[in-house]
Design a protein around this motif. Sequence first.
Motif, short mmCIF file in Angstrom:
data_model
loop_
_atom_site.label_atom_id
_atom_site.label_comp_id
_atom_site.label_asym_id
_atom_site.label_seq_id
_atom_site.Cartn_x
_atom_site.Cartn_y
_atom_site.Cartn_z
N LEU A 149 0.84 -1.20 0.00
CA LEU A 149 0.00 0.00 0.00
C LEU A 149 0.87 1.25 0.00
O LEU A 149 0.51 2.28 -0.56
CB LEU A 149 -0.92 0.01 1.22
N VAL A 150 2.04 1.13 0.64
CA VAL A 150 2.95 2.27 0.71
C VAL A 150 3.60 2.52 -0.66
O VAL A 150 3.80 3.65 -1.08
CB VAL A 150 4.01 2.03 1.81
N ILE A 151 3.94 1.41 -1.35
CA ILE A 151 4.48 1.54 -2.71
C ILE A 151 3.54 0.81 -3.67
O ILE A 151 3.78 -0.34 -4.02
CB ILE A 151 5.90 0.95 -2.82
N PRO A 152 2.44 1.44 -4.06
CA PRO A 152 1.43 0.73 -4.86
C PRO A 152 1.91 0.42 -6.29
O PRO A 152 1.51 -0.57 -6.86
CB PRO A 152 0.23 1.68 -4.87
N ASP A 153 2.75 1.28 -6.84
CA ASP A 153 3.20 1.05 -8.22
C ASP A 153 4.72 0.94 -8.25
O ASP A 153 5.44 1.93 -8.13
CB ASP A 153 2.73 2.21 -9.11
N LYS A 154 5.20 -0.29 -8.44
CA LYS A 154 6.64 -0.53 -8.34
C LYS A 154 7.37 -0.17 -9.63
O LYS A 154 8.58 -0.31 -9.72
CB LYS A 154 6.90 -1.99 -7.94
N ASN A 155 6.60 0.28 -10.65
CA ASN A 155 7.25 0.73 -11.88
C ASN A 155 7.78 2.15 -11.74
O ASN A 155 8.61 2.60 -12.53
CB ASN A 155 6.27 0.68 -13.05
N LEU A 156 7.27 2.85 -10.73
CA LEU A 156 7.70 4.23 -10.54
C LEU A 156 9.02 4.29 -9.78
O LEU A 156 9.38 3.37 -9.05
CB LEU A 156 6.64 5.00 -9.74
N SER A 157 9.74 5.38 -9.97
CA SER A 157 10.94 5.62 -9.17
C SER A 157 10.55 6.52 -7.99
O SER A 157 9.46 7.08 -7.96
CB SER A 157 12.00 6.31 -10.02
N ILE A 158 11.50 6.64 -7.05
CA ILE A 158 11.24 7.50 -5.89
C ILE A 158 10.96 8.93 -6.37
O ILE A 158 10.02 9.58 -5.91
CB ILE A 158 12.45 7.48 -4.93
N ALA A 159 11.75 9.38 -7.34
CA ALA A 159 11.58 10.74 -7.85
C ALA A 159 10.23 10.94 -8.51
O ALA A 159 9.68 12.04 -8.52
CB ALA A 159 12.70 11.06 -8.83
N GLU A 160 9.67 9.83 -9.04
CA GLU A 160 8.36 9.93 -9.69
C GLU A 160 7.20 9.77 -8.69
O GLU A 160 6.05 9.68 -9.09
CB GLU A 160 8.23 8.85 -10.77
N GLY A 161 7.55 9.65 -7.41
CA GLY A 161 6.49 9.57 -6.39
C GLY A 161 6.07 8.15 -6.05
O GLY A 161 4.92 7.91 -5.68
N ALA A 162 6.99 7.18 -6.15
CA ALA A 162 6.66 5.78 -5.85
C ALA A 162 6.18 5.60 -4.42
O ALA A 162 5.31 4.77 -4.14
CB ALA A 162 7.87 4.89 -6.11
N ILE A 163 6.76 6.37 -3.50
CA ILE A 163 6.39 6.22 -2.09
C ILE A 163 5.15 7.06 -1.82
O ILE A 163 5.21 8.27 -1.62
CB ILE A 163 7.57 6.63 -1.18
N ALA A 164 4.01 6.39 -1.82
CA ALA A 164 2.72 7.09 -1.80
C ALA A 164 2.56 8.08 -0.65
O ALA A 164 2.13 9.21 -0.88
CB ALA A 164 1.58 6.09 -1.83
N PRO A 165 2.88 7.71 0.60
CA PRO A 165 2.67 8.69 1.67
C PRO A 165 3.58 9.92 1.57
O PRO A 165 3.33 10.93 2.22
CB PRO A 165 2.97 7.90 2.95
N TRP A 166 4.64 9.81 0.78
CA TRP A 166 5.56 10.95 0.64
C TRP A 166 5.44 11.60 -0.73
O TRP A 166 6.37 12.23 -1.21
CB TRP A 166 7.02 10.49 0.84
N SER A 167 4.32 11.40 -1.40
CA SER A 167 4.26 11.90 -2.76
C SER A 167 3.50 13.22 -2.89
O SER A 167 3.32 13.72 -3.98
CB SER A 167 3.63 10.84 -3.68
N SER A 168 3.05 13.76 -1.75
CA SER A 168 2.38 15.06 -1.86
C SER A 168 3.44 16.15 -1.98
O SER A 168 4.59 15.95 -1.61
CB SER A 168 1.50 15.31 -0.64
N LYS A 169 3.03 17.30 -2.49
CA LYS A 169 4.00 18.37 -2.77
C LYS A 169 4.77 18.80 -1.53
O LYS A 169 5.96 19.05 -1.56
CB LYS A 169 3.26 19.58 -3.35
N SER A 170 4.06 18.83 -0.39
CA SER A 170 4.70 19.35 0.82
C SER A 170 5.79 18.41 1.33
O SER A 170 6.71 18.85 2.01
CB SER A 170 3.65 19.57 1.91
N THR A 171 5.68 17.13 1.03
CA THR A 171 6.67 16.20 1.57
C THR A 171 7.75 15.84 0.56
O THR A 171 8.89 15.56 0.94
CB THR A 171 5.98 14.89 2.02
N THR A 172 7.39 15.84 -0.73
CA THR A 172 8.30 15.32 -1.74
C THR A 172 9.71 15.90 -1.64
O THR A 172 10.68 15.17 -1.45
CB THR A 172 7.77 15.61 -3.16
N THR A 173 9.77 17.21 -1.74
CA THR A 173 11.09 17.83 -1.83
C THR A 173 11.99 17.45 -0.67
O THR A 173 13.12 17.04 -0.86
CB THR A 173 10.95 19.36 -1.90
#
Length: 616
Positions: A299-323
């Motif tokens: 659930l934390v990494i729902p799409d394993k085709n994505l990279s971290i930079a592309e927002g693979a880690i779902a809970p950290w993929s919002s704008k405020s957390t990404t950077t």
Amino acid sequence: MEKYITIKGARENNLQNINAKIPKNKITIITGVSGSGKSTLAFNTLYAEGQRRYVTSLSSYARMFLGVMKKPDVDSIEGLCPAISIDQKAMGSNPRSTVGTTTEIYDYLRLLFARIGTAHCPECGRRIQKQSADSIISNFLSKENINGRPLLVLSPIIRSQKGEFHELFRTLFRQGYSRVIVDGQMHKTKEEINLEKNHKHEICIVIDRLEVKSKSNDFLFRLKQAIDKACSEADGLVILRVQEGRKHEDYAYSKKYACIKCNINIPEYSPRMFSFNNPFGACPECQGLGFKIDFDEDLVIPDKNLSIAEGAIAPWSSKSTTTYYIQKLKSVGSYFGFDIHTPIKKIPRDKLDVILYGSKGIAIKTLYHHQKNAGSWTTFSPYEGVMPNLRRLLKDTKSEYVKNKIMKFIREKRCPLCNGKRLKKEVLCVKILDQSIMDICEMPIRKLLVFFQTIGAKISMQELKIAERIISEITNRLECLEHIGLSYLSLSRMTKTLSGGETQRIRLATQIGTNLSGILYVFDEPSIGLHARDNNKLIQMLKKIKDNDNTIVVVEHDRNMITESDYIIDLGPGAGIHGGKIIACGSPREIISNENSITGMYLKDIYKIKTPQVRR
Ligand SMILES: [Zn+2]
Ligand SMILES: [Zn+2]
């Protein structure tokens, strides 16, 4: 005692000021079309008043917890007895309760296991028996090549413990023990024994020195005394060392449940040890729930085709957390050797573990760039990891919004320690005919019933004598469950997952087990969801409860049930304001000959009531 419960002037909901007589110690069926007021008469009037009187009879302290119940709109009810309603509402919300605990069968199983269960070592699986001095002796004497040899009776008081033990040796000397064996060497307690403080040591008291003479009563007497003494010093343990020249052979025994080979002690077992609601028995990892809730990788990494930079880690993929996190992970990646632009599925497992579970205390230097004002700063700290970060957030946050957001990544998982079996390992190692208490709870009731019907022939006479009553209590209850068509369930089934009909029938089976009398039982359509065969069994069960001097009132449409009853109250003629009147009452025979009664016609097969689509 009155022969009837007499209701006068009932006006609750749509009831139209009706009078009714319900014969005691009989089965009364309340029938009528849906909405005619059946449940209002049975539950909201009869049962509600029974409950209200019961509550008002309690102390004011108890009433505080039960609350005040409103008096139903009725002039009088005479001859009322204590009432129990068996409806289809879910049973409590205790996440721990199971079919086994609700029906009390689990309590009997706990007793049974405490009485006749056999312990096995949780490590090596060997059978562990509690022995008496006599059984130790007879086992020992059955060994070959021991007669005539020197024998030491040893009490292993220190097993694999660090220390110097000066005080222990002095105490042993004062108690009259002259010799000890320390790490394989014989010493006299009156001499000074120096031990390495930080090494682990093995210390045995030499209790007695004998020569094995299996035919000599003198020898047997002394051996028994020595074994008892050794066991009392070493928490139930004794070692019989047979010497042969410079070699020796050790025979270890325990008066308690212990595996001497693995050095594991199992506490004396008691029924509470077999309870997952008790810390003595509950799995320490899940506190006896059998499952844990935790953040789920998928659930934390729902799409394993994505990279971290592309927002693979779902809970950290919002704008405020990404950077922030991406900058940190970039540094973590250059330290551990992964790239934040690589798709997750191509990152090796050990590196993914770092991403998910942190740098395990290794401090990582990170240079952060502030997006807006182009400033930057450097930190030097360990990387926490996605999962620990989420757990901490869930624990600390006061915000419902944040909580709801991260709850999406949580899943209920089988407890990894007990594998969902809810009990401690050493408890699960206690078995009857190779089955642990949880193995038994996981069997479907159909199979379990056979297990208990045939257990008598498989256990020893002595065990049977100890357990006979418990086994018959268990068998009776299992038969009840089978009779009401629940033999496909297992005792470990969580009650919160049962349907309304299943819940009601389990309550019914439990009631039969309690053997109460003088009670008014009110049932709500118990036949719903039952096959014809099971329905007949249900009717037999109701008759059984009745024969125990109880009064039964059933709200029911089922024709079989109606014809098998003693008395019928037919409400109608319509629903809502068109209902609430007694159209007919009497025995099934009287109802059939009553021209006014729809139920009577239905019974005669002239007229069929449509099965209501919506239950009230
Ligand atoms: Zn073992
Ligand atoms: Zn567990």
